[in-house]
Scaffold this motif. Sequence first.
Motif, PDB file in Angstrom:
ATOM      1  N   THR A  71       0.878  -1.326   0.052  1.00  0.00           N
ATOM      2  CA  THR A  71      -0.134  -0.005  -0.120  1.00  0.00           C
ATOM      3  C   THR A  71       0.726   1.181   0.142  1.00  0.00           C
ATOM      4  OG1 THR A  71      -0.056  -0.039   2.526  1.00  0.00           O
ATOM      5  CG2 THR A  71      -1.768  -1.183   1.174  1.00  0.00           C
ATOM      6  N   GLY A  72       0.431   2.249  -0.752  1.00  0.00           N
ATOM      7  CA  GLY A  72       1.043   3.393  -0.513  1.00  0.00           C
ATOM      8  C   GLY A  72       0.288   4.658  -1.233  1.00  0.00           C
ATOM      9  N   GLU A  73       0.886   5.414  -1.934  1.00  0.00           N
ATOM     10  CA  GLU A  73       0.235   6.542  -2.703  1.00  0.00           C
ATOM     11  C   GLU A  73      -0.810   5.884  -3.538  1.00  0.00           C
ATOM     12  OE1 GLU A  73       1.530   9.804  -5.723  1.00  0.00           O
ATOM     13  OE2 GLU A  73       2.364   9.962  -3.849  1.00  0.00           O
ATOM     14  N   LYS A  74      -0.289   4.718  -4.288  1.00  0.00           N
ATOM     15  CA  LYS A  74      -1.342   3.895  -5.203  1.00  0.00           C
ATOM     16  C   LYS A  74      -0.724   2.425  -4.822  1.00  0.00           C
ATOM     17  CE  LYS A  74      -2.808   3.066  -9.559  1.00  0.00           C
ATOM     18  NZ  LYS A  74      -3.228   3.605 -11.187  1.00  0.00           N
ATOM     19  N   ASN A  75      -1.872   1.562  -4.563  1.00  0.00           N
ATOM     20  CA  ASN A  75      -1.714   0.114  -4.065  1.00  0.00           C
ATOM     21  C   ASN A  75      -0.954  -0.693  -5.261  1.00  0.00           C
ATOM     22  OD1 ASN A  75      -2.867   0.748  -1.602  1.00  0.00           O
ATOM     23  ND2 ASN A  75      -4.938   0.596  -2.567  1.00  0.00           N
ATOM     24  N   THR A  76      -0.248  -1.600  -4.974  1.00  0.00           N
ATOM     25  CA  THR A  76       0.259  -2.426  -5.839  1.00  0.00           C
ATOM     26  C   THR A  76       0.045  -4.008  -5.452  1.00  0.00           C
ATOM     27  OG1 THR A  76       2.165  -0.876  -6.188  1.00  0.00           O
ATOM     28  CG2 THR A  76       2.225  -3.351  -7.287  1.00  0.00           C
ATOM     29  N   ILE A  77      -0.728  -4.584  -6.502  1.00  0.00           N
ATOM     30  CA  ILE A  77      -0.967  -6.043  -6.019  1.00  0.00           C
ATOM     31  C   ILE A  77       0.246  -6.800  -6.684  1.00  0.00           C
ATOM     32  CG2 ILE A  77      -2.517  -8.022  -6.874  1.00  0.00           C
ATOM     33  CD1 ILE A  77      -4.731  -5.991  -6.637  1.00  0.00           C
ATOM     34  N   PHE A  78       0.675  -7.801  -5.834  1.00  0.00           N
ATOM     35  CA  PHE A  78       1.817  -8.700  -6.459  1.00  0.00           C
ATOM     36  C   PHE A  78       1.270 -10.078  -6.714  1.00  0.00           C
ATOM     37  CE2 PHE A  78       5.806  -6.160  -6.180  1.00  0.00           C
ATOM     38  CZ  PHE A  78       5.055  -5.027  -5.235  1.00  0.00           C
ATOM     39  N   GLU A  79       1.741 -10.737  -7.857  1.00  0.00           N
ATOM     40  CA  GLU A  79       1.303 -12.195  -8.233  1.00  0.00           C
ATOM     41  C   GLU A  79       2.823 -12.769  -8.372  1.00  0.00           C
ATOM     42  OE1 GLU A  79      -1.416 -13.682  -7.967  1.00  0.00           O
ATOM     43  OE2 GLU A  79      -0.771 -15.620  -8.843  1.00  0.00           O
ATOM     44  N   ILE A  80       3.120 -13.825  -7.661  1.00  0.00           N
ATOM     45  CA  ILE A  80       4.405 -14.622  -7.715  1.00  0.00           C
ATOM     46  C   ILE A  80       4.091 -15.710  -8.521  1.00  0.00           C
ATOM     47  CG2 ILE A  80       6.251 -15.815  -6.344  1.00  0.00           C
ATOM     48  CD1 ILE A  80       4.975 -14.157  -3.933  1.00  0.00           C
ATOM     49  N   LYS A  81       4.982 -16.010  -9.516  1.00  0.00           N
ATOM     50  CA  LYS A  81       4.871 -17.209 -10.278  1.00  0.00           C
ATOM     51  C   LYS A  81       6.272 -17.767 -10.473  1.00  0.00           C
ATOM     52  CE  LYS A  81       0.596 -16.857 -11.535  1.00  0.00           C
ATOM     53  NZ  LYS A  81      -0.251 -17.791 -10.881  1.00  0.00           N
ATOM     54  N   LYS A  82       6.187 -19.396 -10.603  1.00  0.00           N
ATOM     55  CA  LYS A  82       7.269 -20.218 -10.725  1.00  0.00           C
ATOM     56  C   LYS A  82       8.339 -19.850 -12.120  1.00  0.00           C
ATOM     57  CE  LYS A  82       8.222 -24.752 -12.061  1.00  0.00           C
ATOM     58  NZ  LYS A  82       7.978 -24.821 -13.314  1.00  0.00           N
ATOM     59  N   SER A  83       7.584 -19.557 -13.220  1.00  0.00           N
ATOM     60  CA  SER A  83       8.361 -19.175 -14.228  1.00  0.00           C
ATOM     61  C   SER A  83       7.564 -18.298 -15.291  1.00  0.00           C
ATOM     62  CB  SER A  83       8.743 -20.651 -14.867  1.00  0.00           C
ATOM     63  OG  SER A  83       7.731 -20.918 -15.837  1.00  0.00           O
ATOM     64  N   SER A  84       8.205 -17.727 -16.322  1.00  0.00           N
ATOM     65  CA  SER A  84       7.420 -16.731 -17.089  1.00  0.00           C
ATOM     66  C   SER A  84       6.921 -17.662 -18.393  1.00  0.00           C
ATOM     67  CB  SER A  84       8.353 -15.690 -17.645  1.00  0.00           C
ATOM     68  OG  SER A  84       9.547 -16.092 -18.134  1.00  0.00           O
ATOM     69  N   LYS A  85       6.818 -18.876 -18.329  1.00  0.00           N
ATOM     70  CA  LYS A  85       6.314 -19.599 -19.240  1.00  0.00           C
ATOM     71  C   LYS A  85       5.119 -19.403 -20.022  1.00  0.00           C
ATOM     72  CE  LYS A  85       9.748 -23.521 -19.100  1.00  0.00           C
ATOM     73  NZ  LYS A  85      10.086 -24.533 -18.656  1.00  0.00           N
ATOM     74  N   LEU A  86       4.170 -19.166 -18.927  1.00  0.00           N
ATOM     75  CA  LEU A  86       2.755 -18.867 -19.341  1.00  0.00           C
ATOM     76  C   LEU A  86       2.582 -17.251 -19.225  1.00  0.00           C
ATOM     77  CD1 LEU A  86       1.211 -21.895 -17.990  1.00  0.00           C
ATOM     78  CD2 LEU A  86       1.396 -21.389 -20.175  1.00  0.00           C
ATOM     79  N   GLU A  87       3.299 -16.456 -19.661  1.00  0.00           N
ATOM     80  CA  GLU A  87       3.255 -15.078 -19.360  1.00  0.00           C
ATOM     81  C   GLU A  87       1.946 -14.627 -19.662  1.00  0.00           C
ATOM     82  OE1 GLU A  87       6.586 -13.525 -21.417  1.00  0.00           O
ATOM     83  OE2 GLU A  87       7.173 -12.793 -19.664  1.00  0.00           O
TER      84      GLU A  87
END
Length: 162
Positions: A64-80
Amino acid sequence: MRVTGVMVQYYVACKRELWFFANQINMNYDNDDISIGRHIHEKSFSREKKNVNLGDVSFDFVKTGEKNTIFEIKKSSKLEEPVRYQLYYYLWNAKKLGKEADGVLVYPKEKKREKLTLTPEKEHEIEHIIKDIEKIVSQPLPPPVVIKPYCKRCTYYELCMV
């Protein structure tokens, strides 16, 4: 029907996989990729509060901050691309609940990040995807097989190819 971020990801990756998942045909019990992904999710960003719920959706973590940021953690970028739409769905959901945010896809093993912003075009696409998911899931049979480069790593591979 409750649409989830995983369903949006499956919709973009493979509509047949979406149908199996949504109709509770689960083949994921002994998949190494899923186990590794869970481990990465648990061990990465250990100082962050994980699995933040907002309405019906759960994010990996939020800053959270001036604008919130949602993070999504993934194992690899193969299915970007499918993963991008999963995060766009989360951003769309947050906006619907009055919580505008940007998004960041994080690939800890690859030391890679990608920032995403929800645009009006992506909002429209997400709304279309949700309607289409409801239509696909309610069909009596799964959509036909469409062979893609990542089919061999899919938990439903044997079910589709037999």
